[in-house]
Design a protein around this motif. Sequence first.
Motif: not given
Length: 274
Positions: A89, A123-124
């Motif tokens: 991320q 977001r990841p």
Amino acid sequence: GFFQSYAVEVEVRDASNATCLYAQWMMSFSIKYETNSSDYKNATLSLGSSVTHNGSTCGNDTQAALLAIQFGEGHSWSVNFTKTNETYQSDFITFTYNTNDAAVFPDAKRKGPITIVVKDTMRPVQLNNVFVCHNTDSVEAENVTQIFWNLTLQAFVQNGTIGKKESRCDADAPTSAPTVVPTAANKTTPSTTTLSPAPTTTPKPMENPVTGNYSLKSGNKTCLLASVGLQLNVSQDKPLLININPKTTSADGTCGNTSATLRLNDGNSRFIDF
């Protein structure tokens, strides 16, 4: 506003010449700055056709990857990426704009490079996945709005090969119709009537916008003319289409020697700047 910008493509390679970081995207910046007369102006900064990516690094399990670009007269932008065992991320975006660039910041009171750092909200993403976001996203901080769209990126590329599986941003996700739960049958009085399904109605398409004619004057001379029909398509949970009505739209702005701004106000506090 809608800004012209060039697409940027950066491919970072490691010591063995294998791809380790890849990104392609478009972006522009809206910057509010103070002039020598102590008033404030809005400047639009876009990427030109010549962009370098000096300082970009691959990163590893213990060190962040860095995507860094330089453009224009002393402007730069970068974002760093970290990874876990399964995801990566972005963490922070660093943007430096140089108010010595008189073409973008005429009559700026504060001279020299100005740097802002903002936390990214990405977001990841699963390792080996490519993150894709075609819709427009923006980040605001310290009188600067950073605008991004048509983004494709992958950090910590494995074995020099860009992944084939995509992770889409929430804004790109298709919207589905809500599920209608049928009512339970009346158990004490069974019905023998067969009900036909309700007819589906197709929403009426939005009409094309009416063409409006807009102009600006510098003194007693017309300096800008525009004949255009405008429709805004706003991406949200329920897409919103807005036609700009020329009958209720006023035009103002400024004309300079090397740039001009046309601002349209449709009477409901909606603005578009060209």
